[in-house]
Write a protein that holds these residues in place. Structure first.
Motif, mmCIF file in Angstrom:
data_model
loop_
_atom_site.group_PDB
_atom_site.id
_atom_site.type_symbol
_atom_site.label_atom_id
_atom_site.label_comp_id
_atom_site.label_asym_id
_atom_site.label_seq_id
_atom_site.Cartn_x
_atom_site.Cartn_y
_atom_site.Cartn_z
ATOM 1 N N ASP A 18 0.766 -0.723 -0.414
ATOM 2 C CA ASP A 18 0.217 -0.003 0.097
ATOM 3 C C ASP A 18 0.471 1.363 -0.416
ATOM 4 N N CYS A 19 0.033 2.746 0.080
ATOM 5 C CA CYS A 19 1.032 3.665 -0.786
ATOM 6 C C CYS A 19 -0.041 4.385 0.623
ATOM 7 N N SER A 20 1.266 5.299 0.988
ATOM 8 C CA SER A 20 0.649 6.358 1.540
ATOM 9 C C SER A 20 0.710 7.645 1.979
ATOM 10 N N VAL A 46 4.639 7.248 0.570
ATOM 11 C CA VAL A 46 5.682 6.027 1.470
ATOM 12 C C VAL A 46 5.153 4.628 1.112
ATOM 13 N N GLU A 47 5.913 4.157 0.854
ATOM 14 C CA GLU A 47 5.146 2.606 0.020
ATOM 15 C C GLU A 47 5.541 1.087 1.359
ATOM 16 N N ARG B 18 -7.256 -7.479 2.887
ATOM 17 C CA ARG B 18 -5.719 -6.189 2.546
ATOM 18 C C ARG B 18 -6.401 -4.686 3.862
ATOM 19 N N VAL B 21 -3.407 -4.229 6.113
ATOM 20 C CA VAL B 21 -2.231 -2.795 5.659
ATOM 21 C C VAL B 21 -2.826 -1.293 5.385
ATOM 22 N N GLU B 22 -4.254 -1.371 5.135
ATOM 23 C CA GLU B 22 -4.735 -0.017 5.217
ATOM 24 C C GLU B 22 -4.673 0.197 6.674
ATOM 25 N N PHE B 25 -0.327 2.160 8.312
ATOM 26 C CA PHE B 25 -0.560 3.587 8.106
ATOM 27 C C PHE B 25 -1.148 4.339 9.899
ATOM 28 N N PHE B 51 11.353 8.404 8.549
ATOM 29 C CA PHE B 51 10.266 7.172 8.370
ATOM 30 C C PHE B 51 10.470 6.531 8.140
#
Lengths: 111, 195
Positions: A18-20, A46-47, B18, B21-22, B25, B51
């Motif tokens: 996923d990307c953010s 950010v991946e 999925r 992964v959500e 973040f 990060f």
């Protein structure tokens, strides 16, 4: 992890990707154009690839915010490794619907 | 849009898997308050470094809390088996930290050995080889696995791998097979998520 994903119903899956977006306050004016995201703020992408218990397997930070996720993926080292054949390891094969495969995959969503 | 019933089931299960992964973040921003706030550095290099640090700390947290971790699916399994489950499901809740760590450390080591930097550990252990200029949007590959130039198998192998990874037919076929696989086991697979 592969076993757990197989239990989930996705044998051969190496986790989900996923990307953010991370906003960047002090973005210099000179780079504001390329770092402007679709949400209007400036930031970087950010991946990450992680598995069920949120262990991060892969992280790629620093793509400019103006890219979309596809583009981010295209310049991430993970993708470059996959397309160059260095990753994933080919010794793990799995059977899916009667077909044996050896190329594992990541679970992604659209965009 | 999913048109058939089995595509629908596949979609539902993919959502369910999925969502982890959500969640990632969200968990990151809750855990480290530097993540939700806009970065206040002048250079991309520092943002990348920050990060990476967040993610390494996060991985450490995950490792230390792994014993107490219960995903929804495993909780449902535990409930079905009367809580204890025990030895038969080695990967289950009750597995000790030694086993848990061993299970996940093995693949990590294997990754960084063969894969060429797919693990965050590998990427970070190289001391964060940040890009030279701010305009470089790409993390440099980890120094642990220097890329052979030209590739070891020759360019033909590289092109072949590229074609294989980008094969659209293969992708469609994989999705169809996954759908069929999920459809055949839909009862067990979806049960934890349908409450």
């Amino acid at each position: 992890m592969m076993n757990r994903n197989a239990e989930c119903g996705f044998p051969g899956c190496m986790g989900s990707l996923d990307c953010s977006h991370w906003a960047w306050h002090q973005c210099p004016r000179s780079m504001a154009g390329s770092y402007q995201s679709r949400k209007g703020s400036r930031g970087i992408f950010v991946e990450a690839v992680c598995d069920e218990d949120l262990w991060i397997w892969h992280l790629f930070v620093g793509a400019p915010g103006s890219l979309n996720e596809n583009r981010v993926m295209h310049q991430s080292p993970l993708y470059l490794d996959v397309t160059a054949g260095r990753w994933p390891p080919r010794n793990q094969s799995f059977t899916l619907n009667g077909t044996a495969r050896s190329l594992s995959y990541y679970l992604v969503d659209g965009t | 849009m999913p048109t058939t019933e089995n595509k629908n089931v596949f979609n539902r299960l993919q959502e369910a898997v999925r969502k982890d992964v959500e969640r990632l973040f969200g968990v990151l921003t809750q855990r480290f308050h530097i993540a939700p706030h806009p970065g206040r550095y002048r250079s991309v290099k520092m943002l990348i470094l920050t990060f990476k640090v967040i993610c390494i700390l996060h991985n450490t947290c995950v490792e230390s809390r792994r014993e107490g971790f219960l995903s929804r699916r495993r909780r449902a399994e535990g409930a079905n088996e009367g809580g204890g489950a025990g030895d038969a499901e080695g990967e289950n809740v009750g597995s000790g930290s030694a086993e848990g760590n061993g299970r996940d450390d093995g693949p990590v080591g294997c990754d960084s050995g063969q894969g060429g930097g797919a693990g965050v550990g590998a990427a970070a252990a190289a001391g964060g080889p940040a890009p030279g200029g701010v305009h470089v949007g790409v993390n440099a590959p980890p120094l642990l696995n220097p890329v052979d130039q030209p590739p070891a198998g020759g360019m033909a192998a590289a092109f072949e791998a590229w074609g294989e990874a980008r094969n659209a037919d293969e992708h469609a076929q994989l999705r169809a097979d996954l759908t069929a696989h999920v459809w055949s086991g839909r009862g067990d697979l979806l049960a934890p998520y349908l409450s």
